[in-house]
Structures are given as C-alpha cells and as structure tokens.
Write a protein that holds these residues in place. Structure first.
Motif, PDB file in Angstrom:
ATOM      1  N   ASN A   1     -29.551 -26.165  68.932  1.00  0.00           N
ATOM      2  CA  ASN A   1     -30.295 -26.160  70.051  1.00  0.00           C
ATOM      3  C   ASN A   1     -29.453 -26.855  71.198  1.00  0.00           C
ATOM      4  O   ASN A   1     -29.992 -26.872  71.971  1.00  0.00           O
TER       5      ASN A   1
ATOM      6  N   HIS B   1     -25.477 -32.326  71.557  1.00  0.00           N
ATOM      7  CA  HIS B   1     -25.270 -33.239  70.217  1.00  0.00           C
ATOM      8  C   HIS B   1     -24.017 -33.406  70.293  1.00  0.00           C
ATOM      9  O   HIS B   1     -23.245 -32.547  69.763  1.00  0.00           O
TER      10      HIS B   1
ATOM     11  N   ARG C   1     -28.109 -35.250  77.733  1.00  0.00           N
ATOM     12  CA  ARG C   1     -29.093 -34.092  78.284  1.00  0.00           C
ATOM     13  C   ARG C   1     -29.309 -34.472  79.786  1.00  0.00           C
ATOM     14  O   ARG C   1     -29.542 -35.892  79.901  1.00  0.00           O
TER      15      ARG C   1
ATOM     16  N   PRO D   1     -31.610 -27.303  64.394  1.00  0.00           N
ATOM     17  CA  PRO D   1     -31.990 -27.762  65.428  1.00  0.00           C
ATOM     18  C   PRO D   1     -32.655 -29.297  65.338  1.00  0.00           C
ATOM     19  O   PRO D   1     -33.502 -29.480  64.415  1.00  0.00           O
ATOM     20  N   GLN D   2     -32.424 -30.053  66.452  1.00  0.00           N
ATOM     21  CA  GLN D   2     -32.805 -31.656  66.315  1.00  0.00           C
ATOM     22  C   GLN D   2     -34.279 -31.781  67.476  1.00  0.00           C
ATOM     23  O   GLN D   2     -33.766 -31.224  68.439  1.00  0.00           O
ATOM     24  N   ASP D   3     -35.016 -32.366  67.098  1.00  0.00           N
ATOM     25  CA  ASP D   3     -35.978 -32.886  68.044  1.00  0.00           C
ATOM     26  C   ASP D   3     -35.420 -34.168  68.838  1.00  0.00           C
ATOM     27  O   ASP D   3     -35.562 -35.307  68.214  1.00  0.00           O
ATOM     28  N   ILE D   4     -35.245 -33.996  70.083  1.00  0.00           N
ATOM     29  CA  ILE D   4     -34.793 -35.225  70.695  1.00  0.00           C
ATOM     30  C   ILE D   4     -35.702 -36.113  70.976  1.00  0.00           C
ATOM     31  O   ILE D   4     -35.369 -37.520  71.247  1.00  0.00           O
ATOM     32  N   ASP D   5     -36.918 -35.856  70.578  1.00  0.00           N
ATOM     33  CA  ASP D   5     -37.908 -37.123  70.906  1.00  0.00           C
ATOM     34  C   ASP D   5     -38.033 -37.780  69.827  1.00  0.00           C
ATOM     35  O   ASP D   5     -38.722 -38.892  69.897  1.00  0.00           O
ATOM     36  N   ASP D   6     -37.249 -37.724  68.566  1.00  0.00           N
ATOM     37  CA  ASP D   6     -37.242 -38.559  67.572  1.00  0.00           C
ATOM     38  C   ASP D   6     -36.315 -39.795  67.699  1.00  0.00           C
ATOM     39  O   ASP D   6     -36.061 -40.324  66.694  1.00  0.00           O
TER      40      ASP D   6
END
Length: 818
Positions: free
Chosen positions: A351, A391, A416, A511-516
């Motif tokens: 992502n 990332h 980001r 894909p990674q969730d940046i909110d984590d």
C-alpha cells in the motif's frame, strides 16, 4: 491494454489512408564530398507529403496524388533546393540532390531546431550563451543526441548517463555523480534552472542531453561543482512530419510515443510540435513498477530570420513507489553481504505509493537587432506536487532484549505526506560582436533571477519513536536494555517495535494499517528563497588564440520562519570569476585551458528547518582547473575531446546516518577530485556511427573532523568508468535497410563508507534495426550476459542497502513516420 489497441488503430488508419494514393518520389541526398546526409527534410510544398532521409541519405515519398508540386529539400545549416515535380498516375520519379552548407545562418542559443548528424553536435546553449562552436568553448561539454536516444530506446535520463564521461548513476531514483560529486536536485531545461522532482521524468520531448563539466556559476550562479545537466527540448519544424512509436518489452513494459510537427499557416511563420508519451512498466524489483504520462506541446513564431519566439508546455505525471534499494542482512561482509538477499527484494509494503505531478511553462525570445547585436530572454515557471505513503527501513536492524542486533530483520519507518513547491527563473542577456583593432570580441552581458516557494499546506506524518513504551500508549526513539522496564516486551523479553520488523529472509508485502502505529503529524513550514546575478563575459579572438574572461556578482536571499512573525532574512553573496583560453593548433585541433569557481548556497529547506536537517550550514564553494583538447575528424563527422582536471569542493553536506533522524545532515571539510576524460562522438563512415567515453577519477576526502577519513576515497565515486556504442547500417544487397549496434559500459569498484565495497562490473548491450519505407523495427537487448551488479547507494542508508542493476531485458519497437 487500451493503449495497445489505440496505437494499432492509428497505424492501420495511417497506412490504409496512404495506400489510396498513387505516385512515388524517391532519391538520395549527399553533401559536396559525396557523403550521405541523414535527417534532411524532403516535402511537397503546401501538403503533408514528405519524408526525412535515412541514415544512408535515401528518401521515399509514397502514395502522392496526381498533380503538380514543388519539391523542397531543406535543413538548417544547408542551402535549400526547390524543384517542380509532376505526378501522373502510378509513376515513380527519382530525384537526387547535392546540398551545400550555408556559411552563415541564424542559430538560436537556448532554442533547438538544429539538425543533428547522428551522434554528434557542434553547439551547446549551456556552455557560453553564445553561438560559438563547441570546439571554441574552453571547458569540457559532453552530450547525447536524439539519434542516440532513439537508437538505445532510452525513456528516462537514467538510461543515458552511461554515454557521458565522468557521470554515473548513483541511485535508482535518479541521483547522479559528476566527476565524483553529487548533483543537486536542480537541473536545467533550455538553459534555465528547475527542480527535478523525486523521480526522473520521461524524455520523449528532448532533442539532446548535455553536460557542462565543472561549475558554471559565472554564467548561472548556483551550480554543482562536478557539472550541470541541461535538457534541450525539441522545437517545431517548418516541414510537416508525424511519427508514432510503440514498444513492448520485459517486465510487461508497454510504451507509446507520438511526435507531430509542422506549420500552422501558409507562410510557415507559426509552427507547432506535439510530443506525447505513455509508459506502463514493471520492474525486476518487487512492487517497483511505474506509470508515466508526458504531454509536451510547443509553438514557435518565426516572422523573419531575425526574430523567434518559442513557447513550451511540459506536463508530467508519475505513479510509482520510492525504491530505497536492495536491503542486506548483517550476517556477512563484502560480496557475501550483497548476495545475502535477492536483488528483487524491497523493504516496503504494497500500500506504499509515490505520486508526482509537474507542470512547466517555458518561453524564449530571440531578436537580432543587427549582425552584431542580439537580445535573448528565457523563462520557466514550474509547479511540482507530491503525494506519498512510504514504508521504509529506519536505517537499523532489529534489537533483542540484550540490545544486540538481529541481523535478518529491519526496523521500519513510516512516512506519509503531501507537498507542493513552485519555482521560476528568468534569464535575459545581450550578445555583442565588436572588433578593436585585430581583436574580435564576443560579449555576453546579462541578468537573471530565480525563486523557489513552498506554500503553507504541505504536511508530513512520520513514525514517532522506534519502540513502544511499557503502557503501550506511546513510543520511544531508542531502546536501552538497562531500563527495560520502560518498554513493552514480548514473550522473549525483546522490545516491541512501534512498527513490526521487516523479515529479510521471509518478506511479507501485505498492506499495513498506518493507524496501528504511534505517529506524529506536522505541517511543513512555508519557505522561500530567491537568487539573482549580473554578469559579463568577453571571448576575444586574436588569430589562432581566443581568451575568455567572465565575472558575476551573485546575490542569494533566504527566509527563516517565512510567513511567521519572527521571519528573518539570511543573505549570502559571491563574486565569481571564469577564465579560459583556446588555441587553434590546426583547423581541426584546438587546445584549451580554464579556471572556474562555483557557488552553491544551501537550499531553503535545509537552512529553514534545522530541527530536521541540522545546521546552520555554510555555503558550498568550489574551484576547478582544467586543460584539454577538442578535435574534429572525417570532414567534421567525428569529434574527439579529451580533458584533465582538478576540482576542490568545500563545506560538503552528507547524511549523518542518525537512526533517530534519517534526514539529519552533517558538514564535511573538503573533497578533491582529479581525473582524465575522453569523449568520442559521430561517424567514421556514412553508415558507421560511434559514441565512446572513458574517465579516470580520483576523488578523495582531504579535510574532515574525523581524522580516519582524511585521504580516503569518496563514497560512490568509482575510479574508472567508460562505455561504447557502435552502430552499423547495411546499405547494399539483401541486408539493405538493416542495422546492428553493439554497446558496453563498465564501472570500477565503489567505496560505500561502510564495511563492504560495490564490485566492478561490465555490461554489454545490443540492438537490431530494420527500416522499410516509413516503418522502422528495432529490438534492443540490454545486459546480454545477465550480469549481477550494483550501480550505487540505496536511499535506505549506508551499510543497509544498495541499488542493483537490471538483469537481462529486451524491448521491441515499431515506429512509423508519415
């Protein structure tokens, strides 16, 4: 696949329309020495029927309707020829011509419409801001013409630097070293400066690429010590010529190009040119394909031989990911480390993205008041925007509970953000031709102004800290095993990273969730700088001797805390000389020597954001002493240039390799580069073309706060580089219309500033060509031996990664001109 269908449809439509006509006009065009003249425009006045001559000098205009016409043969630098032609039915008419060179012709500086003869050119708009030939410029200038760009099927400037002595690609994303020194984020287009963006753009609208070696601050102010890259755009022509090209190749690469030009009115005083290009290319690197769009229309107004106005628009769009290079494990050193992971490995996630868009408006006006007085002005306005999610590694390996590295996993980092900047440049000057006694003067006097502005509105989101705290409510920048109670620990007693480690041996691109993650967001501060300069230069000719003296006063103004209440103005000035001499040993052999100084203030972003980059930093200053020779052979069809030089650069900025702040910079005292260079370009025979280059460079760190670095080799500055490209066209027998090209380039080993060295390499390339009427087929194969090699540093940090070269690959192309 819509692009494939579109190009096939265009080809079919053009061919079927042409086939309805009847007559044919063909022939051959040579010069007075009997040599073939390629690229000569042959057309029927008032119609779109025409064709350029092939490399063997032949032209063929097919499917011409019955009627009476005026056949016009023309090229810049040659006297035009007009002949009456009558076409009746399915006749074939043969007309051969011998062209004579013009002794004088208006040849615009900063404006290109000049006919290139294969791989050589005799002008440069960058070197002196005058019309003098390249051999009379007392400084080394290397170049790549559009013919070589087409033959090598280069789509990015990174594909071309192997053809230029002393220039090597430092990274996949388009960083370069010139004579051992890094090139800045500025390039030139038609002699005016502009930011180059993060990734290289398509070059389908370029007439040639040229590099003036050493600083050129006496004419342009801010410039790099090793040299400056200038891109010269294609300009509208008075003849109606249209060309389209379609290519497919390795890694699911699809490319389409269109180049259309001609007059917009009957008097041919308003001309147009449209270059369009599209690329959808995969990569041998995981996740690293890219899509590109280029739209470059231009219009020229040429009311007479004294005045020309040009207007260019360049729109570029890139959709890709940032390639930080191939990361390595930390288990071995040397070549073992380079081979510890596959060269396809990328430490990122699917992502991630990097979207760039740029829009440039360029203009140029040239007016010749008299034979001895000419005024020229050029400008560029560029707007660039970037939207990215990346990332990447945090320039460090993972840590266990005792604080020791885990050599097969990487700490990761999130970036980001969005950003926008605009920059503009205006350059105006007069050329004066004077004579005082026996001395002829070619004087340039001018003023230029450039500005860069980053408005409010840009922002960054970055990973805040490498490891999570004990309560899992925030993150800390580093891990201290003596205070393990402050950290969140896993079942093995190791600190839990804020962002999970990347496993180099078992990569997972999910894909990674940046909110984590625990992150911080900050607005980018607005910034502005502008620079201006006044200069004068006089090139004096006295028989066989020419002397050049140039002086410039430069003014640089930057703003700290721009748009804030506590805004502060920072000003820097420099007085910059340039001295050179040329001696004509024989009509085709010139000797020269030069001394130039360079001035390079730190950019607005670096000075204006010490919290990220460190500082404040002193301006970079440089000087160069160079001697060389420029010669012409085979009736000016082949040029050979050789030079020897020494460059001294002071106050260099390098990455501090701080894991807590990957953007942090530090200043090094002095670096010195000494070397030799050789460039060969042109034709040995009418059907045998060559370009070759060689450079020997010894770049050393001569002053540093770290005594262990003094007299060590500079990073990513190979001692030897070189390359060749030889093309042969068959003009007789069964192979008439076919051609073959062979090429190679080599780079010696490169120091990295870490515990491994990039090995030397030699790469071989080849191409096959076949032309039939207006259709040209080509097959290019690069890296024939499928060699594994590394071109330079990875952006992930010293000792962590490097940029691998592309394995064996091919590209098949079909072109049609009508």
């Amino acid at each position: 696949m819509k692009q494939v269908y579109l190009i096939v449809l265009l080809l079919a439509l053009a061919i079927s329309t042409s086939a309805q006509n009847q007559g044919t006009i063909k022939g051959r065009i040579i010069n007075k020495q009997g040599e073939a003249l390629p690229g000569i425009s042959v057309g029927l006045e008032g119609t779109s029927y025409g064709a350029p001559t092939t490399e063997s000098g032949y032209y063929n205009i097919k499917n011409v309707p019955t009627g009476n016409y005026k056949l016009i043969v023309s090229a810049i630098g040659f006297q035009s020829i007009t002949r009456n032609i009558n076409i009746s039915g399915a006749k074939t008419i043969t007309r051969n011509f011998t062209l004579r060179e013009k002794s004088e012709e208006l040849d615009e500086v900063v404006i290109s419409g000049k006919r290139e003869e294969n791989y050589t050119t005799d002008v440069s708009s960058l070197a002196s801001k005058t019309d003098i030939p390249l051999k009379d410029v007392p400084q080394a200038v290397s170049y790549v013409t559009k013919d070589l760009i087409q033959d090598q099927k280069a789509f990015l400037i990174t594909d071309l630097v192997k053809n230029i002595s002393g220039v090597n690609q430092e990274s996949i994303s388009g960083d370069y070293m010139i004579r051992g020194f890094g090139a800045s984020r500025y390039i030139m287009i038609n002699g005016v400066k502009v930011s180059k963006g993060w990734m290289p753009t398509l070059i389908s609208n370029m007439e040639r690429i040229e590099v003036i070696k050493g600083a050129n601050s006496a004419l342009y102010g801010y410039s790099d010590p090793g040299g400056t890259i200038n891109r010269v755009t294609k300009k509208p022509l008075a003849e109606s010529i249209q060309g389209i090209n379609f290519s497919v190749g390795s890694y699911n690469t699809i490319r389409t190009e269109a180049d259309l030009t001609g007059p917009l009115n009957e008097d041919k005083t308003i001309l147009y040119r449209l270059n369009v290009a599209y690329q959808d290319a995969g990569s041998f690197r995981d996740l690293m394909g890219r899509k590109d769009v280029l739209l470059a229309p231009s219009v020229s107004f040429v009311p007479n031989q004294k005045t020309r106005v040009d207007l260019d628009v360049i729109y570029s769009k890139i959709q890709a990911r940032v390639d930080r290079g191939q990361p390595f494990t930390n288990e071995t050193d040397g070549l073992g480390r380079l081979n510890s992971t596959p060269n396809s490995l990328s430490a990122t996630y699917s992502n991630s993205y990097n979207h760039e868009e740029s829009f440039s408006l360029l203009g140029a006006i040239s007016h010749k008041f008299t034979d001895n007085v000419q005024f020229k002005t050029s400008f560029i306005s560029n707007q660039y925007s970037r939207d990215y999610l990346e990332h990447r590694t945090n320039n460090a390996y993972g840590i266990n509970g005792t604080g020791n590295e885990i050599p097969t996993v990487m700490q990761m980092r999130l970036q980001r953000g969005v950003s926008t900047n605009t920059n503009s440049n205006v350059m105006s000057y007069f050329n004066f031709g004077l004579q005082t006694g026996r001395v002829k003067h070619n004087i340039v006097a001018g003023y230029d102004f450039s500005q860069e502005l980053t408005p409010v509105g840009g922002w960054d989101k970055r990973l805040a800290g490498a490891y999570r705290n004990a309560t899992n409510t925030a993150a800390l920048n580093s891990y201290d095993p003596s205070k393990s109670e402050l950290y969140l620990l896993d079942s093995d007693g190791s600190p839990v990273p804020n962002m999970p480690y990347f496993d180099l041996l078992n990569p997972d691109y999910t894909p990674q969730d940046i909110d984590d993650y625990f992150t911080s967001t900050r607005s980018r501060a607005a910034s502005r700088y502008y620079t201006s300069g006044v200069y004068i230069q006089d090139q004096m000719k006295m028989g066989k001797l020419q002397l050049l003296i140039g002086l410039r006063q430069e003014f640089y103004t930057d703003f700290e805390n721009y748009k804030e209440e506590d805004v502060k103005t920072v000003e820097q000035t420099a007085f910059i000389p340039r001295i050179g001499a040329v001696y004509s040993l024989t009509p085709n052999v010139n000797l020269y020597g030069t001394y130039v100084e360079g001035f390079q203030p730190q950019s607005a972003g670096v000075i204006g954001d010490p919290a990220i980059y460190g500082g404040p930093f002193d301006s970079l200053t440089s000087n160069m002493l160079e001697f060389g020779t420029k010669t012409e052979w085979f009736n000016k069809g082949l040029t050979v240039s050789a030079s020897m030089y020494q460059i001294e650069l002071n106050n260099i900025l390098i990455n501090a390799n701080d894991p807590d702040n990957p953007e942090l910079l530090k200043q090094r005292g002095q670096e010195v580069s000494k070397g030799l260079e050789l460039d060969i370009n042109g034709r040995i025979l009418p059907n045998l073309s060559i370009t070759a280059n060689y450079s020997y460079n010894e770049a050393l760190i001569t002053k540093s706060d770290d005594p262990d670095l003094v007299n060590t080799r500079k990073e990513y500055a190979p001692m030897q580089m070189g390359g060749t490209w030889i093309k042969y066209n068959f003009v007789k027998g069964l192979l008439n219309g076919a051609g073959i090209a062979l090429g190679s380039n080599f780079v010696s080993k490169q120091e990295t500033g870490s515990n491994f060295t990039l090995p030397d390499y030699t790469v071989f390339d080849a191409a096959l060509f076949y032309s039939i009427d207006n259709i040209k087929l080509s097959l290019n194969v690069n890296n024939l031996t499928d060699m594994s090699y590394w071109i330079g540093r990875g952006r992930a940090g010293a000792g962590i990664s490097a940029n691998p070269g592309t394995p064996r690959n091919f590209l098949f192309s079909v072109g049609y001109t009508f």
